[in-house]
Design a protein around this motif. Structure first.
Motif, short mmCIF file in Angstrom:
data_model
loop_
_atom_site.label_atom_id
_atom_site.label_comp_id
_atom_site.label_asym_id
_atom_site.label_seq_id
_atom_site.Cartn_x
_atom_site.Cartn_y
_atom_site.Cartn_z
N GLN A 1 -1.68 41.59 36.96
CA GLN A 1 -1.88 40.08 36.81
C GLN A 1 -2.25 39.25 38.20
O GLN A 1 -1.91 40.09 39.34
N ILE A 51 19.57 58.32 60.86
CA ILE A 51 19.58 57.63 59.49
C ILE A 51 18.78 56.45 59.38
O ILE A 51 18.22 55.94 58.50
N SER A 52 19.13 55.62 60.13
CA SER A 52 18.78 54.25 60.22
C SER A 52 17.32 54.23 60.29
O SER A 52 16.64 53.36 59.50
N PHE A 94 24.32 60.93 63.20
CA PHE A 94 24.25 59.91 62.12
C PHE A 94 23.28 58.49 62.41
O PHE A 94 22.22 58.44 61.95
N VAL A 149 -0.29 46.71 33.13
CA VAL A 149 -0.80 45.43 33.16
C VAL A 149 -0.92 44.92 34.36
O VAL A 149 0.16 45.07 35.48
N GLY A 208 22.17 65.20 58.37
CA GLY A 208 22.78 65.81 59.56
C GLY A 208 24.08 64.97 60.08
O GLY A 208 24.04 63.91 59.70
N PHE A 252 31.51 57.11 58.71
CA PHE A 252 30.48 57.40 57.93
C PHE A 252 30.05 57.91 56.70
O PHE A 252 29.91 57.09 55.58
N LEU A 264 25.11 53.84 48.82
CA LEU A 264 24.00 53.98 48.56
C LEU A 264 23.50 54.12 47.03
O LEU A 264 22.51 53.90 46.36
N LEU A 304 15.87 54.94 56.95
CA LEU A 304 16.11 53.91 55.78
C LEU A 304 15.02 52.74 56.16
O LEU A 304 14.42 52.35 55.14
N GLU A 305 14.83 52.44 57.39
CA GLU A 305 13.88 51.48 57.63
C GLU A 305 12.54 51.98 57.08
O GLU A 305 11.77 50.93 56.54
N GLU A 336 11.84 51.46 53.28
CA GLU A 336 11.71 50.15 52.78
C GLU A 336 10.43 49.75 52.91
O GLU A 336 9.86 48.64 52.33
N GLU A 341 21.33 52.18 43.98
CA GLU A 341 20.30 52.87 43.34
C GLU A 341 20.52 52.53 41.71
O GLU A 341 19.42 52.52 41.05
N LEU A 357 11.39 54.93 44.80
CA LEU A 357 12.07 56.16 45.69
C LEU A 357 13.52 56.27 44.87
O LEU A 357 14.13 55.21 44.37
N ALA A 358 13.93 57.24 45.17
CA ALA A 358 15.59 57.52 44.52
C ALA A 358 16.07 58.56 45.42
O ALA A 358 15.49 59.33 46.25
N GLY A 359 17.27 58.59 45.50
CA GLY A 359 18.01 59.71 46.34
C GLY A 359 18.35 59.41 47.63
O GLY A 359 18.50 60.38 48.55
N THR A 360 18.30 57.97 48.22
CA THR A 360 18.39 57.71 49.43
C THR A 360 20.00 58.13 49.93
O THR A 360 20.35 58.36 50.86
N ALA A 361 20.85 58.12 48.95
CA ALA A 361 22.09 58.63 49.10
C ALA A 361 22.25 60.10 49.67
O ALA A 361 23.00 60.41 50.49
N VAL A 390 22.46 61.01 53.66
CA VAL A 390 23.69 61.45 54.69
C VAL A 390 23.75 62.72 54.82
O VAL A 390 24.33 63.00 55.88
#
Lengths: 339, 339
Positions: free
Chosen positions: A159, A249-250, A245, A157, A242, B245, B253, A253-254, A257, B257, A232-236, A239
């Motif tokens: 809209q 990682i930052s 960090f 659907v 490597g 961390f 995280l 993550l950005e 999004e 989810e 998406l999934a599995g962002t955990a 970590v």
DNA sequence: CGCTGGCACTCCTACCGGCGGAGTGCCAAG
DNA sequence: CTTGGCACTCCGCCGGTAGGAGTGCCAGCG
């Protein structure tokens, strides 16, 4: 042949580095793989490989790690996609069967993929292009606001809210609804737009503004298959990318999004039907320098409806990841095709 | 009064710890805040506060950090919500105005909140209960599969797929559609369910299975306001939660989810209209031990439509965060009320 | 009774130097 | 082209030390 052995050495380096996450030296190499030569020989080969840019050392007198170029050669010529194990296949099947809703299929798929690869999974909603129009509905929300709803044969659907200059007469609304449905129901989405071109001419001049407003909203819904949703999934799992960090990682993550970034990540491949791997800097998005993306289109009967993929560190298990991505894509394609 | 000063000391400790992220000692305290006493005196107070469980030391002869209980006292009695600065208010306004689509409002809100607080923002889609039924549509997808679509006055669209034992006669479909719309259009969602109870009786026995299947799907759509969608943003801010961390970021995280966890996070507050703060272990979800949640309902005219909030480390700036959450909630409430 | 300065004590952190190991590059010989 | 040998480099670890921050306690004072 010395060339052959050099490639063999590269493969060994990639494999060892992926599994140990540590720079690999000549001695360790000959021990773990039975290349029939001595460490010294390997050292020569490694020096050559380094000159050619396939491997690098983090600092003098450390082992070597593959460069992006090295990984590229590895996936192109040195590895083959690893088929999934029987239990894995079964897991896919039991996990994906029992999903009926499209939302459900997608959400199960993305979680499955993340779990299977232990990385970040990305799944794009199936494109509309394959399906056709089931029904078009127009409803007044407020006096100057209309809701245009497009329902497709896949149960999807779409809209859109339309602003009008003044109140839309009820009669016009009914007429417009009838005309739209008459023109498009049963027609493939990509063709439906074409059926609507002469529609405004069937209305009077003062009705035109309403008609064209609604029409443009509907056309947007029809055409906008590319602005598809992505989950998406599995962002955990990030970590485990490597120990280095915040540095690494930052920005990832950005990037994750940003819908646009995700879509481009999946979309950039030339041929959607074939498994694509984009390694590190090939992603052309700063912040994703240390990550690779394995993606492929999925769909039924040779037609690609959308894409899915996995994002992980460049030092990932490429054969395994590629196998998982391909297997999941095939299976989801079948399911989507059925429904 | 010594009691008063002890509370003052607690406030100072919380404030200093929040801004420096380091255990705070007696000497530093008297320097930064002009309490009119000596470090030794403060030490006595701190010892008392520690006995009472408001603060703790990471190890012997280190400064003190607030415990969850300490933060609790701080937010309950020692702090007041900090109003936003003028530029911040303006930012909210310019950022949220210009959103028309409901999706757009929500997505802008969540990003705004994440940016404003530099933490993880969570926004729940507005509940349906306030709105009323605009239209109900039933469409055959395949021979044994129907799509039931509910459209509300807020422009929200809910859909359900219904399996039927056999093909549904076209006539019945039309009749059912007409009956459903006649019974529910214009009725508030929470009341609409009641208007449908006698519907099956108007159909023949062999039509009943179809009717009740469709009906139950529709009722689900009507009732299921609680299974609302939730969106989040600002996960990249997680990295600033602390230098400890993998231990801390990975479970968070994972929790993020899970839709269910998010919803419970927002939903657990007693009175939705008032700003709630859940600190650390109060969240009763392992993995969220080191995080606090600031949440509040939003809506128009005193009625709460949904909730939004922010998730951050227990060592967060509570007054500032609470101010931002409250301000955004009010503004979004206004916007949602208008449309 | 509460506040204060002094003092001894604890404990963490940073810094330093030395050591061992892993790995390299080069060379001369097979 | 391969091989063993060898000297060299550099990282990471370890233990010891010095410094600093902070505490708890105590005795004295208003």
């Amino acid at each position: 042949m010395i060339e052959d052995r050099k490639l063999e050495v590269l493969r060994a380096i990639v494999e060892d580095y992926v599994s140990t996450q540590e720079p690999v030296g000549s001695k360790a190499l000959v021990e773990r793989h039975n290349l029939g030569v001595s460490p010294a020989t390997i050292r020569n080969d490694m020096a050559a490989l380094e000159d050619e840019g396939y491997i690098a050392q983090p600092h003098t007198s450390a082992g070597r790690i593959p460069t992006d170029k090295g990984y590229r050669l590895f996936v192109d010529r040195l590895s083959s996609v690893k088929p999934l194990s029987a239990p894995e296949r079964r897991a896919i099947q039991t996990f994906l069967d029992g999903a009926m809703d499209l939302d459900d299929i997608v959400s199960r798929t993305v979680r499955l993929l993340a779990q299977l690869t232990r990385q970040v999974a990305v799944v794009q909603y199936p494109s509309l292009s394959r399906s056709s129009v089931r029904h078009v509905e127009i409803l007044p929300l407020t006096t100057t606001r209309l809701l245009v709803v497009l329902i497709t044969t896949t149960g999807r659907v779409e809209q859109r809210v339309v602003e009008t200059a003044s109140e839309t007469p009820e009669v016009l609304l009914g007429e417009l609804r009838a005309q739209l449905n008459a023109a498009t129901v049963g027609v493939r989405l990509e063709e439906a737009a074409g059926r609507l071109t002469d529609l405004p001419q069937r209305f009077t001049a003062e009705e035109r503004p309403f008609v064209s407003a609604v029409l443009s909203a509907l056309l947007e819904s029809l055409v906008e298959e590319h602005e598809d949703r992505v989950v998406l999934a599995g962002t955990a799992n990030l970590v485990r990318f490597g120990p280095d960090f915040p540095h690494s990682i930052s920005p990832v993550l950005e990037a994750l999004e940003e819908q646009m970034v995700l879509l481009r990540l999946l979309g950039e491949a030339s041929d959607p039907a074939v498994l694509t791997v984009r390694i590190g800097s090939e992603n052309a998005h700063e912040g994703l320098a240390g990550t690779s993306v394995v993606s492929v289109g999925y769909g039924s009967e040779g037609e690609t409806l959308a894409k899915l993929g996995v994002l992980g560190p460049t030092r990932m298990d490429y054969p395994g990841t590629m196998g998982a991505v391909r297997a999941v894509a095939r299976y989801v394609g079948k399911i989507v095709g059925d429904s």
